[in-house]
Design an enzyme around this catalytic site. Structure first.
Site, PDB file in Angstrom:
ATOM      1  N   GLY A 129     -14.163   0.730  -4.915  1.00 11.28           N
ATOM      2  CA  GLY A 129     -13.711  -0.365  -5.754  1.00 11.28           C
ATOM      3  C   GLY A 129     -13.036   0.130  -7.014  1.00 11.28           C
ATOM      4  CD  GLU A 132     -11.186  -3.809 -13.005  1.00 11.78           C
ATOM      5  OE1 GLU A 132     -10.749  -4.463 -13.979  1.00 11.78           O
ATOM      6  OE2 GLU A 132     -12.263  -3.170 -13.046  1.00 11.78           O
ATOM      7  CB  THR A 163      -9.677  -0.697   2.651  1.00 12.89           C
ATOM      8  OG1 THR A 163      -8.360  -0.995   2.204  1.00 12.89           O
ATOM      9  CG2 THR A 163      -9.666  -0.526   4.158  1.00 12.89           C
ATOM     10  N   GLY A 346      15.902  -5.431  19.300  1.00 15.40           N
ATOM     11  CA  GLY A 346      16.525  -6.742  19.238  1.00 15.40           C
ATOM     12  C   GLY A 346      15.493  -7.854  19.108  1.00 15.40           C
ATOM     13  CD  GLU A 370      -5.414   6.204  -0.389  1.00 14.71           C
ATOM     14  OE1 GLU A 370      -5.361   7.380  -0.792  1.00 14.71           O
ATOM     15  OE2 GLU A 370      -6.072   5.870   0.611  1.00 14.71           O
ATOM     16  CB  THR A 372       3.875   2.039  -6.061  1.00 12.43           C
ATOM     17  OG1 THR A 372       4.044   2.631  -7.358  1.00 12.43           O
ATOM     18  CG2 THR A 372       2.899   0.877  -6.162  1.00 12.43           C
TER      19      THR A 372
END
Length: 386
Positions: A129, A132, A163, A346, A370, A372
């Site tokens: 975690g 935020e 996750t 296609g 993780e 940008t």
């Protein structure tokens, strides 16, 4: 492993691992990938299969229930899984690099003995975690707090985009929280929160663009109390420690991205040999052949980049810049290849039951999660002395 960069050949034990995971991906993961994607359901049976193979324990010592392998072994597994189902691959990547690895890197012996055997077995998952609602890339803007009260940490705050945080086998969440202030700066520490713990809630899962079979939730902490001994690592070192975890994780994300990029190549080659238009196979048209050739070149270049970063990491040399390069190059290769693969297919490429359509939806997050692409550019520039 480092010899490969000179010889171009993987040692036998790595090659055998890759083949074993490749067979598993094709025989077990691929047949159910579209179903779980459509239903937004977590693939418990696939995760159990990966657990039986020891994939969650690949980079950990046997004394903690691991397989005694290394981080490159994990990357090879992620590449093979990423070819057919990114949701499954990210479940493994997050479970290892963000879930179990912090405990292994920074936990004391009691914490390792308590948690690692569960996590390396794959019978339990851990989440990390960090992010935020008000501070995605700016992890230093953490607002979640933890204060000491009668030998316990009392945690209040919220996290987002986490996750593996709400599955039926999630047993641990590691939380970054502000535990004080030093010289006018936030003191950020990391604390282990077992699941379930009163006051901890995994809120309803997100409705995402992709990675639909991956478990992702916002989290809330309302006076969550855990023992003082649940501090992970030194107090005030949480932010610094997880910068190291993210550096390692970028190599793993690069490997997953290479799998996605290569999966698009493989699907296009097969399709171009079968699909006929205007009286011949479409692969005989130079426009299609050259598009696929560029896709192959992207995948190869990205693979070389993550192999290089992993080699530096395993040899104990600085690897931050190379991990950032690998993550950026590979995630862009995955996105570019997914776009081109959809074009090759296609109308079929726009149908969700086809792997390339799922890669088209899934791959964008690889340029965000993780760190940008912009963060990778910042890191590369900084490491270059700018």
């Amino acid at each position: 492993m480092t010899d490969f960069l000179a010889t171009g050949m993987l040692p036998d034990h790595y090659e055998q691992l890759a083949k074993t995971v490749r067979d598993f991906a094709q025989s077990v993961v691929a047949p159910v990938a579209a179903k779980h994607d459509a239903e937004h359901s977590f693939p418990y049976e696939v995760v159990a299969g990966m657990a039986d193979m020891g994939l969650f324990g690949l980079p950990f010592p046997e004394e903690y229930g691991g397989m005694g392998g290394d981080y490159f072994a994990l990357c090879l597994a992620l590449e093979e899984l990423g070819k057919v189902d990114q949701s499954v691959a990210i479940t493994l990547e997050a479970g290892v690099s963000l879930g179990a690895m912090p405990v292994y890197r920074f936990g004391n012996e009691a914490q390792k003995q308590e948690w690692l055997p569960q996590l390396t077995s794959g019978r339990a998952l851990a989440a990390f975690g960090l992010t935020e609602p008000g501070g995605g890339t700016d992890a230093g803007a953490t607002k979640t707090t933890a204060r000491l009260d009668d030998g316990h940490w009392v945690i209040n705050g919220s996290k987002q985009f986490i996750t593996n945080s709400g599955t039926g086998i999630t047993k641990l969440v590691t939380v970054t929280a502000v535990t004080g202030e030093t010289d006018g700066k936030k003191e950020i520490s990391t604390i282990l929160v077992p699941v379930p713990t009163p006051g901890f809630t995994a809120e309803p899962a997100y409705n995402k663009v992709g990675w639909n079979a991956s478990d992702t939730h916002p989290l809330s902490f309302d006076d969550v109390r855990v023992p003082q001994e649940n501090l992970l690592g030194e107090r005030g070192r949480g932010y610094a420690n997880f910068l190291r975890i993210l550096d390692e994780g970028r190599i793993a994300i690069a490997a997953l991205s290479v799998g996605a990029a290569q999966g698009c190549v493989d699907e296009c080659v097969k399709y171009a040999k079968e699909r006929e238009a205007f009286g011949r196979k479409i692969g005989e048209n130079q426009a299609i052949a050259f598009k696929i050739a560029r896709m192959e070149a992207r995948a190869h270049t990205a693979r070389t980049a993550y192999y290089d970063a992993a080699a530096l990491m395993l040899s104990g040399k600085p690897f931050k810049k190379h991990a950032a390069i690998a993550k950026m190059v590979a995630s862009e290769a995955a996105m570019d290849n997914a776009r081109d693969a959809t074009q090759v297919f296609g109308g079929y490429g726009f149908m969700n039951e086809f792997v390339v359509a799922r890669h088209y939806r899934d791959s964008k997050i690889l340029e965000i999660g993780e760190g940008t692409t912009e963060v990778q550019l910042m890191l590369i520039a900084r490491e270059a002395g700018l």
